[in-house]
Design a protein around this motif. Structure first.
Motif, mmCIF file in Angstrom:
data_model
loop_
_atom_site.group_PDB
_atom_site.id
_atom_site.type_symbol
_atom_site.label_atom_id
_atom_site.label_comp_id
_atom_site.label_asym_id
_atom_site.label_seq_id
_atom_site.Cartn_x
_atom_site.Cartn_y
_atom_site.Cartn_z
ATOM 1 N N ASN A 266 0.831 -1.216 0.000
ATOM 2 C CA ASN A 266 0.000 0.000 0.000
ATOM 3 C C ASN A 266 0.864 1.264 0.000
ATOM 4 O OD1 ASN A 266 1.001 0.033 2.580
ATOM 5 N ND2 ASN A 266 -0.985 0.223 3.596
ATOM 6 N N ASP A 267 2.085 1.169 -0.552
ATOM 7 C CA ASP A 267 2.993 2.327 -0.507
ATOM 8 C C ASP A 267 3.335 2.862 -1.902
ATOM 9 O OD1 ASP A 267 4.587 0.257 -1.410
ATOM 10 O OD2 ASP A 267 6.297 0.737 -0.109
ATOM 11 N N THR A 268 2.456 2.622 -2.871
ATOM 12 C CA THR A 268 2.763 3.060 -4.234
ATOM 13 C C THR A 268 2.071 4.391 -4.559
ATOM 14 O OG1 THR A 268 0.840 2.019 -5.231
ATOM 15 C CG2 THR A 268 2.782 0.622 -4.946
ATOM 16 N N GLU A 269 2.449 4.946 -5.707
ATOM 17 C CA GLU A 269 1.864 6.214 -6.132
ATOM 18 C C GLU A 269 0.358 6.056 -6.351
ATOM 19 O OE1 GLU A 269 4.031 7.959 -9.346
ATOM 20 O OE2 GLU A 269 3.053 9.909 -9.072
ATOM 21 N N GLU A 303 11.448 1.032 2.849
ATOM 22 C CA GLU A 303 12.666 1.800 3.141
ATOM 23 C C GLU A 303 12.253 3.219 3.518
ATOM 24 O OE1 GLU A 303 15.657 0.546 3.050
ATOM 25 O OE2 GLU A 303 14.910 -1.388 2.309
ATOM 26 N N PRO A 304 13.056 3.889 4.383
ATOM 27 C CA PRO A 304 12.735 5.281 4.756
ATOM 28 C C PRO A 304 12.533 6.186 3.533
ATOM 29 C CG PRO A 304 14.532 4.448 6.113
ATOM 30 C CD PRO A 304 14.220 3.368 5.111
ATOM 31 N N ARG A 305 13.293 5.914 2.479
ATOM 32 C CA ARG A 305 13.175 6.740 1.272
ATOM 33 C C ARG A 305 11.775 6.604 0.658
ATOM 34 N NH1 ARG A 305 15.320 5.855 -4.157
ATOM 35 N NH2 ARG A 305 15.326 3.694 -3.499
ATOM 36 N N GLN A 306 11.261 5.386 0.684
ATOM 37 C CA GLN A 306 9.932 5.139 0.130
ATOM 38 C C GLN A 306 8.852 5.776 1.017
ATOM 39 O OE1 GLN A 306 9.265 4.187 -2.737
ATOM 40 N NE2 GLN A 306 7.076 3.705 -2.695
ATOM 41 N N VAL A 307 9.077 5.780 2.326
ATOM 42 C CA VAL A 307 8.137 6.431 3.248
ATOM 43 C C VAL A 307 8.043 7.918 2.900
ATOM 44 C CG1 VAL A 307 7.694 7.072 5.664
ATOM 45 C CG2 VAL A 307 8.541 4.759 5.109
#
Ligand code: SAH
Ligand code: SF4
Length: 346
Positions: A266-269, A303-307
């Motif tokens: 659930n972390d996509t654009e 990853e923190p970057r993805q957050v």
């Protein structure tokens, strides 16, 4: 074992006192000692000695017995594991910030909702907590904080359990905690977090208790939420969002939406865009919570970057968004995990 003083209704306590020839104001005195952090009756110095002895013979000061503690010093966070009457255990977490002290409180032993990423949801459901067992978590936290020159200022129902599945006890615990004779914590500083039991949410809007509502959303499309928060099959997003927004309008409180970030799930654009389409930006605040890994689940934390990227995508839709401080979710991690570790066979 004697019963907990807190389990007695005010009228029953008054009757108990009257039977012993005590004036009615003793009840208030007793409650004020509990609020000021007394751990036992012997500390209640303005009560007659004979009454203190009678109280100690008949009651325990708290319904909770601490059986384990886990300190996360750098985080200023302490988790407590308590044993309840009947042998069940629950957790509560105290989080210290520069200008506030927040307690993450439990409302049930286990949870009947069974979200697949949640440690609490993995175990069997035990039982509902009684109102006084919820209040005693707050009194115990406040007692410890007073010893540090702090006081309990905020409460979040984000410990074990689904608070709206234990509606009466949760509402009466909120009233007790807000009572100026007890802790006097305004309902505005109390957050009730729910997986979305719509009829209860509608009832809560009519209680005249302006608690902050947090909806555990985690997905903005029905098929995904059906999996992540299984109660969605009964109370789908299409009905949940209008009910939550109506709560916001009725109470004048902006609703929070929680989003546990699961890598690749659930972390996509696309998820961010769907979230933006689902919520009314005037009435909503989104809290992103990086997933705290739970054993035996297929999920991973991004990853923190993805957050950060996800937070930017959400902000670009015009929604108010924050990445939640994961205090208390390190160390023994998310709710239910201290208990899970301690109860695991060695
Ligand atoms: N049952 C209620 C309140 C307790 S859970 C509810 O679901 O809202 C409180 C919050 O912690 C919820 O938003 C829940 O989804 C989240 N949570 C549960 N397990 C988690 C984990 N492993 N990592 C991060 N957040 C988690
Ligand atoms: Fe229950 Fe909340 Fe955990 Fe879901 S996230 S299983 S509703 S405690």
């Amino acid at each position: 074992m004697p019963i907990a003083l807190s389990s007695l209704a005010a009228a029953d306590l008054r009757a108990w006192l009257a039977e012993r020839g005590q004036p009615a104001y003793r009840e208030r005195q007793l409650r004020s000692w509990l609020a000021r952090g007394a751990a036992g009756f012997e500390e209640m110095r303005d009560l007659p000695g004979s009454l203190r002895v009678q109280l100690a013979d008949s009651f325990r000061a708290s319904s909770l017995e601490e059986i384990a503690r886990s300190e996360i010093a750098a985080d200023q966070t302490t988790k407590y594991l308590y044993r309840l009457d009947g042998g069940y255990t629950v957790e509560a977490v105290v989080m210290r910030y520069p200008r506030r002290s927040t307690l993450c409180i439990s409302s049930q032993v286990g949870c009947p909702i069974g979200c697949p990423f949640c440690a609490t949801g993995q175990g069997a459901f035990g039982r509902n907590l009684a109102a006084h067992e919820i209040v005693d978590q707050a009194l115990d936290a406040n007692r410890r904080l007073l010893g540090e020159g702090r006081r309990l200022s905020h409460i979040v129902f984000m410990g074990m359990g689904e608070p709206l599945a234990n509606y009466e006890a949760v509402v009466s615990s909120v009233r007790a905690i807000a009572d100026p004779d007890l802790l006097g914590i305004s309902p505005r500083r109390i957050t009730v977090s729910t997986s979305g039991l719509i009829p209860r949410l509608e009832r809560l809007a009519e209680e005249g208790l302006p608690v902050t509502l947090a909806i555990s959303l985690h997905a903005a499309r029905e098929e995904l939420r059906d999996v992540l928060v299984p109660i969605n099959r009964k109370y789908p997003l299409a009905q949940l969002i209008p009910a939550a927004q109506a709560y916001g309008v009725r109470t004048g409180r902006r609703v929070s939406y929680e989003w546990v970030l699961l890598a690749g799930v659930n972390d996509t654009e696309r998820d961010a865009r769907e979230l933006g389409e689902l919520l009314d930006r005037r009435l909503a605040h989104v809290n992103l919570i990086p997933f705290n890994p739970v054993a035996d689940t297929p999920y991973r934390a991004p990853e923190p970057r993805q957050v950060r990227r996800f937070a930017e995508w959400v902000a670009a839709t015009g929604l108010n968004v924050t990445v939640r401080d994961t205090k208390g979710r390190s160390g023994d991690a998310a709710c239910g995990q201290l208990r899970a570790r301690l109860l695991q066979p060695a």
